[in-house]
Design an enzyme around this catalytic site. Structure first.
Site, PDB file in Angstrom:
ATOM      1  N   LYS A  66      -9.568   6.094 -19.034  1.00 31.44           N
ATOM      2  CA  LYS A  66      -9.979   6.564 -20.345  1.00 31.44           C
ATOM      3  C   LYS A  66      -8.801   6.465 -21.331  1.00 31.44           C
ATOM      4  O   LYS A  66      -8.331   5.382 -21.597  1.00 31.44           O
ATOM      5  CB  LYS A  66     -10.554   7.975 -20.217  1.00 31.44           C
ATOM      6  CG  LYS A  66     -11.547   8.128 -19.043  1.00 31.44           C
ATOM      7  CD  LYS A  66     -12.803   7.305 -19.196  1.00 31.44           C
ATOM      8  CE  LYS A  66     -13.645   7.230 -17.918  1.00 31.44           C
ATOM      9  NZ  LYS A  66     -13.989   8.490 -17.293  1.00 31.44           N
ATOM     10  N   ARG A 105       0.832  -1.207   0.000  1.00 33.51           N
ATOM     11  CA  ARG A 105       0.000   0.000   0.000  1.00 33.51           C
ATOM     12  C   ARG A 105       0.868   1.259   0.000  1.00 33.51           C
ATOM     13  O   ARG A 105       0.590   2.232  -0.701  1.00 33.51           O
ATOM     14  CB  ARG A 105      -0.964  -0.005   1.210  1.00 33.51           C
ATOM     15  CG  ARG A 105      -1.665   1.325   1.410  1.00 33.51           C
ATOM     16  CD  ARG A 105      -2.874   1.283   2.334  1.00 33.51           C
ATOM     17  NE  ARG A 105      -2.754   0.360   3.450  1.00 33.51           N
ATOM     18  CZ  ARG A 105      -1.981   0.555   4.528  1.00 33.51           C
ATOM     19  NH1 ARG A 105      -1.276   1.658   4.665  1.00 33.51           N
ATOM     20  NH2 ARG A 105      -1.915  -0.359   5.478  1.00 33.51           N
ATOM     21  N   TYR A 109     -17.686  16.136 -14.646  1.00 30.22           N
ATOM     22  CA  TYR A 109     -18.001  14.707 -14.666  1.00 30.22           C
ATOM     23  C   TYR A 109     -19.006  14.437 -13.530  1.00 30.22           C
ATOM     24  O   TYR A 109     -18.824  14.923 -12.408  1.00 30.22           O
ATOM     25  CB  TYR A 109     -16.713  13.916 -14.464  1.00 30.22           C
ATOM     26  CG  TYR A 109     -16.939  12.434 -14.374  1.00 30.22           C
ATOM     27  CD1 TYR A 109     -17.298  11.709 -15.495  1.00 30.22           C
ATOM     28  CD2 TYR A 109     -16.815  11.767 -13.166  1.00 30.22           C
ATOM     29  CE1 TYR A 109     -17.532  10.347 -15.418  1.00 30.22           C
ATOM     30  CE2 TYR A 109     -17.038  10.400 -13.079  1.00 30.22           C
ATOM     31  CZ  TYR A 109     -17.397   9.698 -14.211  1.00 30.22           C
ATOM     32  OH  TYR A 109     -17.627   8.358 -14.121  1.00 30.22           O
ATOM     33  N   ASP A 156      -8.804  18.676 -14.329  1.00 35.99           N
ATOM     34  CA  ASP A 156      -9.062  17.296 -14.735  1.00 35.99           C
ATOM     35  C   ASP A 156      -8.709  17.208 -16.230  1.00 35.99           C
ATOM     36  O   ASP A 156      -9.423  17.731 -17.077  1.00 35.99           O
ATOM     37  CB  ASP A 156     -10.537  16.966 -14.472  1.00 35.99           C
ATOM     38  CG  ASP A 156     -10.908  15.524 -14.828  1.00 35.99           C
ATOM     39  OD1 ASP A 156     -10.212  14.928 -15.674  1.00 35.99           O
ATOM     40  OD2 ASP A 156     -11.899  15.015 -14.286  1.00 35.99           O
TER      41      ASP A 156
HETATM   42  C1  PLP Z   1     -14.376   8.906 -15.970  1.00 28.78           C
HETATM   43  C2  PLP Z   1     -14.011  10.258 -15.490  1.00 28.78           C
HETATM   44  C3  PLP Z   1     -13.712  10.503 -14.141  1.00 28.78           C
HETATM   45  C4  PLP Z   1     -13.814   9.430 -13.066  1.00 28.78           C
HETATM   46  O1  PLP Z   1     -12.921   8.408 -13.278  1.00 28.78           O
HETATM   47  P1  PLP Z   1     -13.135   6.867 -12.833  1.00 28.78           P
HETATM   48  O2  PLP Z   1     -11.875   6.230 -13.273  1.00 28.78           O
HETATM   49  O3  PLP Z   1     -14.361   6.397 -13.549  1.00 28.78           O
HETATM   50  O4  PLP Z   1     -13.318   6.874 -11.357  1.00 28.78           O
HETATM   51  C5  PLP Z   1     -13.335  11.786 -13.780  1.00 28.78           C
HETATM   52  N1  PLP Z   1     -13.261  12.782 -14.695  1.00 28.78           N
HETATM   53  C6  PLP Z   1     -13.566  12.585 -15.999  1.00 28.78           C
HETATM   54  C7  PLP Z   1     -13.478  13.729 -16.943  1.00 28.78           C
HETATM   55  C8  PLP Z   1     -13.955  11.326 -16.437  1.00 28.78           C
HETATM   56  O5  PLP Z   1     -14.270  11.148 -17.726  1.00 28.78           O
END
Ligand code: PLP
Length: 380
Positions: free
Chosen positions: A196, A46, A99, A171
């Site tokens: 993603k 961890r 998001y 983000d």
């Molecule tokens: C998918 C997404 C998230 C969250 O991510 P997870 O891996 O699903 O927890 C945050 N910000 C954006 C822009 C996203 O597309």
């Protein structure tokens, strides 16, 4: 070193024990120590894991020189750690096109703990300024946003945040460091859902934070270990494997997305096409300035005829899968009004421009002509 070289080599020299060229998946939960306090940097999985450490180092190198990274079990686990610097009474200013899961974490987890949030139109830097209070500690934005692909001016908002003594966190999931590097524009930290484009193959969930600020890194590193939302070694390895081809994949996504956007722009059934790479996008100039001359793999368009028209369109698609998520090699179509943004109240969805005819495409890296042919037959 240039981007694609870093993506393949940083943090990934041959394994000193065996010479393995590819970083091993280190599953061991514990690391043998030579004596009290004498070890090779790893004690317990961890707290630190060599496979995860390689990913953290590599990803950070792609955002900015001197940056450090931390990898988490999901994008939202990374977001939860990012917010761990807040205390009751603190205030956050955020761009309103967030998001959905980020919005839910702000409103359902942090607001009850005494943190307040203001949401502003991310396209207007002065709106961030107007929303600041003496307790504002964080400014949070996405650019381009989901699903309307609106842009926020990172440099302008970074100045506003810094002047107010607040941290700006961007983000960067939609753009990836290949297309946009917020830290170089004045953001204090970057967040990724590596689920993603960075993982890129729709087969691994993960998240990351990257920063050059020692205060943020130290607080987040502490929280990563203290709260424990770490990325597992196999997930770290898959994400590293995806990262190696990020540059190549993004070139393909951008080329196909522009092709699809131009095709849709000429189609009678698409009443509106949104893509930052089109000169018809109201913020095309900002996109050219802030992104690397390419504009990402997401295309949003509006169909006449509302939900019924969209439903028959998505049922006829063959190559595009009708599914949530984005950023994988395969093309996806999604209906934000009921899927990704269904948890936002209807009136609020309409106010923000998420209409009943809106379709979001995550354009993959298949052959672009095949993708357009699939859209053509499905639009009828
Ligand atoms: C998918 C997404 C998230 C969250 O991510 P997870 O891996 O699903 O927890 C945050 N910000 C954006 C822009 C996203 O597309």
């Amino acid at each position: 070193m240039k981007f694609s070289t870093k993506a393949i080599h940083v943090g990934q020299s041959a394994d000193p024990a065996t010479g393995a060229t590819v970083i091993p998946i280190h599953l061991s939960t514990t690391f043998t120590q030579e004596g009290i306090g004498v070890h090779r940097g790893f004690e317990y999985q961890r707290s630190g894991n060599p496979t995860r450490a390689a990913l953290e180092e590599c990803l950070a190198s792609l955002e900015a020189d001197g940056a450090r990274g931390l990898a988490f079990a999901s994008g939202l686990a990374a977001t939860a750690t990012a917010l761990s610097i807040l205390k009751p009474g603190d205030h956050v200013v955020a761009g309103e096109d967030l998001y959905g899961g980020t919005y839910r974490l702000f409103e359902k987890v942090w607001r009850p703990l005494g943190v307040s949030f203001a949401y502003v139109d991310g396209r207007d830097p002065s709106a961030f300024h107007a929303a600041l209070t003496s307790r504002t500690r964080l400014v949070w934005l996405e650019t381009p946003t989901n699903p309307l692909l609106r842009l926020a001016d990172i440099a302008a908002i970074g100045e506003i945040a810094a002047a107010a003594g607040a941290w700006l966190i961007v983000d960067n999931t939609f753009a990836t460091p290949y297309l946009q590097r917020p830290l170089e524009l004045g953001a204090h930290a970057v967040l990724h859902s590596t689920t993603k484009y960075i993982g890129g193959h729709s087969d691994v969930v993960g998240g990351a934070l990257v920063t050059r600020e020692a205060d943020l890194y130290d607080a987040w590193k502490f929280h990563q270990n203290a709260a424990g939302g770490v990325l597992g070694p196999f997930e770290a390895w898959l994400t590293l494997r995806g990262l190696k081809t990020l540059a190549l994949r993004m070139e393909g996504h951008c080329r196909n997305a522009l092709h699809v956007a131009e095709y849709l722009q000429g189609h009678a059934r698409a009443s509106k096409v949104i893509y930052p790479g089109l000169s018809s996008h109201p913020q095309h100039e900002l996109a050219r300035r802030q992104m690397s001359g390419r504009f990402g793999g997401m295309v949003t368009f509006e169909m006449e005829g509302g939900i019924a028209a969209v439903n028959s369109f998505v049922k006829r698609l063959n190559l595009f899968s009708f599914a949530e998520s984005l950023g994988g090699v395969e093309s996806l179509a999604c209906y934000p009004d009921a899927m990704t943004h269904g948890s936002i109240p209807e009136a609020e969805r309409r106010r923000r421009g998420i209409s009943e005819g809106l379709v979001r495409l995550s354009v993959g890296i298949e052959n672009g002509e095949d993708l357009v042919a699939d859209l053509e037959q499905a639009l009828g």
